[in-house]
Design an enzyme around this catalytic site. Sequence first.
Site, PDB file in Angstrom:
ATOM      1  N   GLY A  10       0.830  -1.206   0.000  1.00  0.00           N
ATOM      2  CA  GLY A  10       0.000   0.000   0.000  1.00  0.00           C
ATOM      3  C   GLY A  10       0.862   1.252   0.000  1.00  0.00           C
ATOM      4  O   GLY A  10       2.098   1.183  -0.051  1.00  0.00           O
ATOM      5  N   ASP A  56      -4.273 -12.870   2.024  1.00  0.00           N
ATOM      6  CA  ASP A  56      -5.341 -12.088   2.637  1.00  0.00           C
ATOM      7  C   ASP A  56      -5.289 -12.349   4.139  1.00  0.00           C
ATOM      8  O   ASP A  56      -5.533 -13.486   4.580  1.00  0.00           O
ATOM      9  CB  ASP A  56      -6.676 -12.550   2.035  1.00  0.00           C
ATOM     10  CG  ASP A  56      -7.845 -11.724   2.561  1.00  0.00           C
ATOM     11  OD1 ASP A  56      -7.718 -11.126   3.643  1.00  0.00           O
ATOM     12  OD2 ASP A  56      -8.885 -11.685   1.875  1.00  0.00           O
ATOM     13  N   SER A  75      -5.549  -2.716   5.492  1.00  0.00           N
ATOM     14  CA  SER A  75      -6.967  -2.327   5.538  1.00  0.00           C
ATOM     15  C   SER A  75      -7.216  -1.347   4.405  1.00  0.00           C
ATOM     16  O   SER A  75      -6.356  -0.488   4.154  1.00  0.00           O
ATOM     17  CB  SER A  75      -7.286  -1.616   6.864  1.00  0.00           C
ATOM     18  OG  SER A  75      -8.549  -0.992   6.798  1.00  0.00           O
ATOM     19  N   ASN A  99      -5.676 -12.319  13.435  1.00  0.00           N
ATOM     20  CA  ASN A  99      -4.634 -13.197  12.888  1.00  0.00           C
ATOM     21  C   ASN A  99      -3.242 -12.591  13.063  1.00  0.00           C
ATOM     22  O   ASN A  99      -2.277 -13.290  13.381  1.00  0.00           O
ATOM     23  CB  ASN A  99      -4.905 -13.469  11.399  1.00  0.00           C
ATOM     24  CG  ASN A  99      -6.082 -14.417  11.204  1.00  0.00           C
ATOM     25  OD1 ASN A  99      -6.390 -15.217  12.088  1.00  0.00           O
ATOM     26  ND2 ASN A  99      -6.752 -14.328  10.061  1.00  0.00           N
ATOM     27  N   TYR A 145     -15.347   1.390   8.569  1.00  0.00           N
ATOM     28  CA  TYR A 145     -13.922   1.678   8.804  1.00  0.00           C
ATOM     29  C   TYR A 145     -13.694   2.077  10.268  1.00  0.00           C
ATOM     30  O   TYR A 145     -12.857   1.509  10.958  1.00  0.00           O
ATOM     31  CB  TYR A 145     -13.499   2.800   7.871  1.00  0.00           C
ATOM     32  CG  TYR A 145     -12.040   3.189   7.936  1.00  0.00           C
ATOM     33  CD1 TYR A 145     -11.037   2.306   7.529  1.00  0.00           C
ATOM     34  CD2 TYR A 145     -11.658   4.462   8.367  1.00  0.00           C
ATOM     35  CE1 TYR A 145      -9.694   2.685   7.554  1.00  0.00           C
ATOM     36  CE2 TYR A 145     -10.322   4.849   8.386  1.00  0.00           C
ATOM     37  CZ  TYR A 145      -9.344   3.963   7.987  1.00  0.00           C
ATOM     38  OH  TYR A 145      -8.025   4.345   8.011  1.00  0.00           O
ATOM     39  N   TYR A 159      -4.952  -8.146  23.798  1.00  0.00           N
ATOM     40  CA  TYR A 159      -3.769  -9.009  23.650  1.00  0.00           C
ATOM     41  C   TYR A 159      -2.640  -8.536  24.561  1.00  0.00           C
ATOM     42  O   TYR A 159      -1.865  -9.347  25.066  1.00  0.00           O
ATOM     43  CB  TYR A 159      -3.301  -9.064  22.176  1.00  0.00           C
ATOM     44  CG  TYR A 159      -3.804 -10.310  21.492  1.00  0.00           C
ATOM     45  CD1 TYR A 159      -5.154 -10.439  21.163  1.00  0.00           C
ATOM     46  CD2 TYR A 159      -2.963 -11.380  21.226  1.00  0.00           C
ATOM     47  CE1 TYR A 159      -5.636 -11.592  20.569  1.00  0.00           C
ATOM     48  CE2 TYR A 159      -3.442 -12.537  20.629  1.00  0.00           C
ATOM     49  CZ  TYR A 159      -4.770 -12.637  20.310  1.00  0.00           C
ATOM     50  OH  TYR A 159      -5.244 -13.783  19.741  1.00  0.00           O
TER      51      TYR A 159
HETATM   52  P1  NAD Z   1      -3.565   1.634   1.193  1.00  0.00           P
HETATM   53  O1  NAD Z   1      -4.903   1.189   0.721  1.00  0.00           O
HETATM   54  O2  NAD Z   1      -2.638   2.249   0.194  1.00  0.00           O
HETATM   55  O3  NAD Z   1      -2.792   0.442   1.899  1.00  0.00           O
HETATM   56  C1  NAD Z   1      -3.449  -0.602   2.569  1.00  0.00           C
HETATM   57  C2  NAD Z   1      -2.888  -1.910   2.045  1.00  0.00           C
HETATM   58  O4  NAD Z   1      -3.483  -2.986   2.742  1.00  0.00           O
HETATM   59  C3  NAD Z   1      -3.178  -2.121   0.548  1.00  0.00           C
HETATM   60  O5  NAD Z   1      -2.004  -2.483  -0.122  1.00  0.00           O
HETATM   61  C4  NAD Z   1      -4.194  -3.256   0.549  1.00  0.00           C
HETATM   62  O6  NAD Z   1      -4.141  -4.025  -0.622  1.00  0.00           O
HETATM   63  C5  NAD Z   1      -3.799  -4.015   1.805  1.00  0.00           C
HETATM   64  N1  NAD Z   1      -4.873  -4.820   2.360  1.00  0.00           N
HETATM   65  C6  NAD Z   1      -6.130  -4.448   2.670  1.00  0.00           C
HETATM   66  N2  NAD Z   1      -6.825  -5.475   3.189  1.00  0.00           N
HETATM   67  C7  NAD Z   1      -5.976  -6.541   3.211  1.00  0.00           C
HETATM   68  C8  NAD Z   1      -6.097  -7.887   3.626  1.00  0.00           C
HETATM   69  N3  NAD Z   1      -7.248  -8.362   4.116  1.00  0.00           N
HETATM   70  N4  NAD Z   1      -5.031  -8.692   3.522  1.00  0.00           N
HETATM   71  C9  NAD Z   1      -3.856  -8.246   3.028  1.00  0.00           C
HETATM   72  N5  NAD Z   1      -3.678  -6.966   2.605  1.00  0.00           N
HETATM   73  C10 NAD Z   1      -4.733  -6.126   2.688  1.00  0.00           C
HETATM   74  O7  NAD Z   1      -3.803   2.640   2.409  1.00  0.00           O
HETATM   75  P2  NAD Z   1      -2.759   3.502   3.253  1.00  0.00           P
HETATM   76  O8  NAD Z   1      -3.172   4.912   3.127  1.00  0.00           O
HETATM   77  O9  NAD Z   1      -1.374   3.118   2.928  1.00  0.00           O
HETATM   78  O10 NAD Z   1      -3.110   3.025   4.727  1.00  0.00           O
HETATM   79  C11 NAD Z   1      -2.311   2.089   5.433  1.00  0.00           C
HETATM   80  C12 NAD Z   1      -2.854   1.943   6.850  1.00  0.00           C
HETATM   81  O11 NAD Z   1      -2.789   3.186   7.529  1.00  0.00           O
HETATM   82  C13 NAD Z   1      -4.304   1.473   6.892  1.00  0.00           C
HETATM   83  O12 NAD Z   1      -4.465   0.568   7.960  1.00  0.00           O
HETATM   84  C14 NAD Z   1      -5.057   2.755   7.186  1.00  0.00           C
HETATM   85  O13 NAD Z   1      -6.262   2.502   7.864  1.00  0.00           O
HETATM   86  C15 NAD Z   1      -4.065   3.526   8.033  1.00  0.00           C
HETATM   87  N6  NAD Z   1      -4.301   4.983   7.936  1.00  0.00           N
HETATM   88  C16 NAD Z   1      -3.944   5.674   6.808  1.00  0.00           C
HETATM   89  C17 NAD Z   1      -4.184   7.041   6.743  1.00  0.00           C
HETATM   90  C18 NAD Z   1      -3.787   7.874   5.548  1.00  0.00           C
HETATM   91  O14 NAD Z   1      -3.988   9.104   5.567  1.00  0.00           O
HETATM   92  N7  NAD Z   1      -3.207   7.311   4.513  1.00  0.00           N
HETATM   93  C19 NAD Z   1      -4.806   7.698   7.816  1.00  0.00           C
HETATM   94  C20 NAD Z   1      -5.185   6.939   8.922  1.00  0.00           C
HETATM   95  C21 NAD Z   1      -4.907   5.583   8.986  1.00  0.00           C
END
Ligand code: NAD
Length: 319
Positions: A10, A56, A75, A99, A145, A159
């Site tokens: 991500g 996943d 996520s 998990n 979310y 945990y």
């Molecule tokens: P993103 O969508 O680019 O990255 C999330 C990654 O998780 C993706 O590559 C997706 O394919 C993977 N993913 C989702 N569900 C999955 C699953 N069940 N199994 C395996 N992989 C899975 O989003 P991001 O902006 O990089 O966010 C990363 C984390 O940071 C997330 O948990 C998000 O909630 C948190 N977050 C991000 C922001 C932001 O501003 N970007 C703000 C608050 C929280």
Amino acid sequence: MRILVTGGAGFIGSHVCDRLIADGHHVIAMDNFITGSRNNIAHLIGHPQFEFIECDIIESCWVQGPLDAVLNLASPASPVGYLDHPIETMLAGSHGTHNALELARRKGARFLQASTSEVYGDPLEHPQRESYWGNVNPIGVRSVYDEAKRFAEALTMAYHRKFGVATRIARIFNTYGPRMDIGDGRVVPNFVAQAVRNQPLTVYGDGSATRAFCYVSDLVDGLLRLLWSDEVMPVNIGSPHEMTILEFAQAVKAAAGPECASEIVFYQPRQERIADDPQRRQPDITRACTLLGWAPKVSLEEGLRKTIDYFRALVQQPA
Ligand code: NAD
Ligand code: UDP
């Protein structure tokens, strides 16, 4: 150290992988590409300190051999992403986090949960301190979310309390930079892509909602300081520089330079997209400053320049 990054393909996850490898660690990235991209980790494939597992985490989260740390970032994260994948989002926060925690427990690894400012919902306290319990609509469209992340925080604390896992909770506020998904509908990729294509910048509503934008390298630095600290209770990681979305549109237009012919327009998106849209959001980062010695360093101008360069190159690539 040997470190697992779920969601490693991500936007934030791929930058975390880069930084951990630069720090000399061995990184295992895990992703199912639901919202991530192979392009984000293409430069790491074949690197001796990098492994990738397509998986996943809702189904399973396991790696062979010892592990020192697990960073659970998997996520969907953009409002469009979690509106399109509501069930997957809830299950990533619940089964997926379970998990990942179970893996950390069995390996004796420390565990960092990527939480979010969305646990505060549409906040009634401003700026938001970690002690605030939030104002979340439990059945609204964003709840898949918000509630998944609140559940993930509760499970992480369980945990820690029951099994003594060395857990950390980062409440991440709006983060931006290269490798954001150009189509994920968030305000940064929308405005920046619109600016580099000379299209109108679409401000939703009257543009008075506020956010504070943190550049991704600062965010990653905060996450890793928290991971290596002893702090179990949640810590806000984000920029305290609050601005309205209209001001942000003006900043993007200015950073795109005089050649940017985009106008700023007020636009009414589908109702679902803006339902329960938090009106004000700004982190109180006192805990991050005092506990981790952390504060963002990259100015909005510099961060936007780097982001614009990335998106400009992207849109100029042949389809
Ligand atoms: P993103 O969508 O680019 O990255 C999330 C990654 O998780 C993706 O590559 C997706 O394919 C993977 N993913 C989702 N569900 C999955 C699953 N069940 N199994 C395996 N992989 C899975 O989003 P991001 O902006 O990089 O966010 C990363 C984390 O940071 C997330 O948990 C998000 O909630 C948190 N977050 C991000 C922001 C932001 O501003 N970007 C703000 C608050 C929280
Ligand atoms: N927004 C906007 N124009 C866009 C995309 C988003 O005005 O093209 C607004 C949105 O309504 C919200 C803010 O920008 O008030 C931040 O939205 P984003 O989707 O980036 O993430 P959020 O912070 O709501 O999770």
